[in-house]
Design a protein around this motif. Structure first.
Motif, PDB file in Angstrom:
ATOM      1  N   LEU A  46       0.615  -1.559  -0.050  1.00 19.59           N
ATOM      2  CA  LEU A  46       0.505   0.071  -0.576  1.00 19.59           C
ATOM      3  C   LEU A  46       0.802   1.158   0.214  1.00 19.59           C
ATOM      4  N   LEU A  47       0.446   2.387  -0.878  1.00 13.81           N
ATOM      5  CA  LEU A  47       1.605   3.339  -0.856  1.00 13.81           C
ATOM      6  C   LEU A  47       0.473   4.948   0.085  1.00 13.81           C
ATOM      7  N   LEU A  48      -1.173   4.788  -0.486  1.00 13.32           N
ATOM      8  CA  LEU A  48      -1.602   5.338   0.171  1.00 13.32           C
ATOM      9  C   LEU A  48      -2.885   5.108   0.600  1.00 13.32           C
ATOM     10  N   LYS A  49      -3.554   6.500   0.892  1.00 12.34           N
ATOM     11  CA  LYS A  49      -5.438   5.731   0.599  1.00 12.34           C
ATOM     12  C   LYS A  49      -5.767   6.784   1.172  1.00 12.34           C
ATOM     13  N   TYR A  50      -7.029   7.018   0.058  1.00 11.52           N
ATOM     14  CA  TYR A  50      -8.565   8.163   1.158  1.00 11.52           C
ATOM     15  C   TYR A  50      -9.391   7.615   1.657  1.00 11.52           C
ATOM     16  N   PHE A  51      -9.725   8.097   2.860  1.00  7.90           N
ATOM     17  CA  PHE A  51     -10.848   7.771   3.230  1.00  7.90           C
ATOM     18  C   PHE A  51     -11.610   8.686   3.947  1.00  7.90           C
ATOM     19  N   SER A  52     -11.568   9.643   4.019  1.00  2.85           N
ATOM     20  CA  SER A  52     -12.211  10.784   4.235  1.00  2.85           C
ATOM     21  C   SER A  52     -11.218  12.007   4.327  1.00  2.85           C
ATOM     22  N   GLY A  53     -12.040  13.643   4.313  1.00  3.76           N
ATOM     23  CA  GLY A  53     -11.469  14.802   4.476  1.00  3.76           C
ATOM     24  C   GLY A  53     -10.310  15.341   3.298  1.00  3.76           C
ATOM     25  N   ASP A  54      -9.091  15.643   3.872  1.00  2.00           N
ATOM     26  CA  ASP A  54      -7.985  16.174   2.617  1.00  2.00           C
ATOM     27  C   ASP A  54      -8.136  15.685   1.281  1.00  2.00           C
ATOM     28  N   THR A  55      -8.574  16.356   0.772  1.00  2.00           N
ATOM     29  CA  THR A  55      -8.526  15.318  -0.849  1.00  2.00           C
ATOM     30  C   THR A  55      -7.037  14.643  -1.312  1.00  2.00           C
ATOM     31  N   LEU A  56      -6.392  15.781  -0.585  1.00  2.00           N
ATOM     32  CA  LEU A  56      -4.678  15.446  -1.195  1.00  2.00           C
ATOM     33  C   LEU A  56      -4.504  14.278  -0.028  1.00  2.00           C
ATOM     34  N   VAL A  57      -3.456  13.607  -0.379  1.00  2.00           N
ATOM     35  CA  VAL A  57      -2.909  12.651   0.870  1.00  2.00           C
ATOM     36  C   VAL A  57      -1.645  12.135   0.272  1.00  2.00           C
ATOM     37  N   GLN A  58      -0.610  11.864   1.177  1.00  2.00           N
ATOM     38  CA  GLN A  58       0.613  12.150   1.493  1.00  2.00           C
ATOM     39  C   GLN A  58       0.416  10.126   2.030  1.00  2.00           C
ATOM     40  N   GLY A  59       1.522   9.760   1.290  1.00  2.00           N
ATOM     41  CA  GLY A  59       1.980   8.204   1.090  1.00  2.00           C
ATOM     42  C   GLY A  59       3.608   7.901   1.502  1.00  2.00           C
ATOM     43  N   ILE A  60       3.541   6.702   1.263  1.00  2.00           N
ATOM     44  CA  ILE A  60       5.168   6.037   1.080  1.00  2.00           C
ATOM     45  C   ILE A  60       5.989   6.860   0.059  1.00  2.00           C
ATOM     46  N   LYS A  61       7.647   6.437  -0.136  1.00  2.00           N
ATOM     47  CA  LYS A  61       8.257   6.546  -0.884  1.00  2.00           C
ATOM     48  C   LYS A  61       7.804   8.217  -1.436  1.00  2.00           C
ATOM     49  N   GLY A  62       7.293   9.248  -0.537  1.00  2.00           N
ATOM     50  CA  GLY A  62       7.582  10.377  -1.340  1.00  2.00           C
ATOM     51  C   GLY A  62       6.141  10.564  -1.998  1.00  2.00           C
ATOM     52  N   PHE A  63       4.813   9.916  -2.831  1.00  2.00           N
ATOM     53  CA  PHE A  63       4.319   9.587  -3.343  1.00  2.00           C
ATOM     54  C   PHE A  63       2.765  10.624  -3.025  1.00  2.00           C
ATOM     55  N   GLU A  64       1.989  11.141  -3.870  1.00  2.00           N
ATOM     56  CA  GLU A  64       0.225  11.905  -3.151  1.00  2.00           C
ATOM     57  C   GLU A  64      -0.322  11.624  -3.917  1.00  2.00           C
ATOM     58  N   ALA A  65      -1.393  11.921  -4.097  1.00  2.00           N
ATOM     59  CA  ALA A  65      -3.116  11.667  -4.680  1.00  2.00           C
ATOM     60  C   ALA A  65      -3.939  12.066  -3.952  1.00  2.00           C
ATOM     61  N   GLU A  66      -4.263  12.879  -5.395  1.00  2.00           N
ATOM     62  CA  GLU A  66      -5.639  13.526  -5.311  1.00  2.00           C
ATOM     63  C   GLU A  66      -6.927  13.217  -5.221  1.00  2.00           C
ATOM     64  N   PHE A  67      -7.709  13.430  -4.661  1.00  2.00           N
ATOM     65  CA  PHE A  67      -9.313  12.890  -4.746  1.00  2.00           C
ATOM     66  C   PHE A  67     -10.208  13.849  -4.912  1.00  2.00           C
ATOM     67  N   LYS A  68     -10.886  13.941  -6.205  1.00  2.00           N
ATOM     68  CA  LYS A  68     -11.193  15.228  -7.107  1.00  2.00           C
ATOM     69  C   LYS A  68     -12.657  14.530  -7.717  1.00  2.00           C
ATOM     70  N   ARG A  69     -13.573  14.288  -6.745  1.00  2.00           N
ATOM     71  CA  ARG A  69     -14.922  13.880  -6.792  1.00  2.00           C
ATOM     72  C   ARG A  69     -15.741  14.068  -7.445  1.00  2.00           C
ATOM     73  N   SER A  70     -15.629  15.262  -8.570  1.00  2.00           N
ATOM     74  CA  SER A  70     -16.173  16.242  -9.634  1.00  2.00           C
ATOM     75  C   SER A  70     -15.097  14.881 -10.817  1.00  2.00           C
ATOM     76  N   GLN A  71     -14.521  14.651 -10.333  1.00  2.00           N
ATOM     77  CA  GLN A  71     -14.139  13.996 -12.058  1.00  2.00           C
ATOM     78  C   GLN A  71     -13.718  12.394 -11.820  1.00  2.00           C
ATOM     79  N   SER A  72     -14.720  12.001 -10.642  1.00  2.00           N
ATOM     80  CA  SER A  72     -14.464  10.551 -10.085  1.00  2.00           C
ATOM     81  C   SER A  72     -12.633  10.010 -10.280  1.00  2.00           C
ATOM     82  N   SER A  73     -11.737  10.856  -9.754  1.00  2.00           N
ATOM     83  CA  SER A  73     -10.773  10.430 -10.056  1.00  2.00           C
ATOM     84  C   SER A  73      -9.502  10.184  -8.886  1.00  2.00           C
ATOM     85  N   PHE A  74      -8.598   9.882  -8.804  1.00  4.30           N
ATOM     86  CA  PHE A  74      -7.332   9.571  -7.315  1.00  4.30           C
ATOM     87  C   PHE A  74      -5.983   9.814  -8.451  1.00  4.30           C
TER      88      PHE A  74
END
Lengths: 114, 113
Positions: A46-74
């Protein structure tokens, strides 16, 4: 039923360049979202996960991901790729309530040029 | 934490034979998952246990496939009358009671000749 689309089968980047791997999901409510990495001969990690809250999540190894509800993207991002990041990357969506069973996309293979 | 252990790492069998794989989850994890992965695809869900109870099975899972988790510890996945289409990597994962992070084993690679 939930589903995940990873539109890029392969991505090639030069070492030190920035990276963005795309992920689109389908789910009837706000999903749980994950990024996993699989290196040859290794189990998925697992690198990272999003459950709720801040839509920009930080993970391991310097990765990040952004949840965009309007675009159904992560989408997964990294500002500077290292040769050791070469691997298969899987986006997954998990249902809320109960078992969390994640549904995986087909994966994106990351190739890193020196 | 010794991780999720799967045995064997590789299995070659002839079509029509039965095979059994074993998964030992992380000791305090009560949830256990089996997935199947073919080349160029993501893991595909097969079945899920919470403790010893098998709570969910994929509708795609043939009745030739059966899984058990006696006593809520290790799990076995058996495939009867194997077919060439069963050739795949079989992945096991476990997670703690709060459930959201899965820890995967390295998998069992099945080749059906």
């Amino acid at each position: 039923a939930q589903s995940v689309t990873q539109p890029d089968i392969h991505i090639t980047v030069s070492e030190g360049a920035s990276l963005e791997l795309r992920c689109n999901y389908s789910y009837g409510a706000t999903p749980y979202l994950f990024w996993y990495v699989q290196s040859p001969g290794q189990g998925l990690q697992l690198l990272l996960k999003y459950f709720s809250g801040d839509t920009l999540v930080q993970g391991i190894k310097g990765f990040e991901a952004e949840f965009k509800r309007s675009q159904s993207s992560f989408n997964l991002r990294k500002p500077s790729v290292h040769w050791s990041d070469a691997a298969e990357y899987f986006c997954a969506v998990g249902r809320r309530g109960g078992s969390y069973i994640p549904t995986f996309g087909r994966g994106t293979s990351l190739i890193v040029h020196p | 934490d010794t991780g999720v252990s799967q045995n064997p790492r590789h299995k070659i069998t002839k079509r029509g034979q039965n095979v059994t794989f074993r998964c030992d989850p992380i000791s305090e994890h009560n949830r256990l998952y089996w997935y199947r992965q073919t080349l160029g695809q993501g893991p595909e869900f097969l079945t899920y246990f919470q403790n010893e109870a098998q709570l969910e099975k994929s509708r795609l899972l043939s009745d030739r496939f059966s899984a058990e988790r006696p006593k809520g510890s290790f799990s076995t996945l058996e495939i009867q009358r194997t077919e060439q289409g069963d050739s795949a990597m079989y992945l096991c994962a476990s997670s703690p009671p709060e459930g959201e992070k899965l820890f995967f084993g390295s998998g069992t690679q099945l080749s059906v000749l």
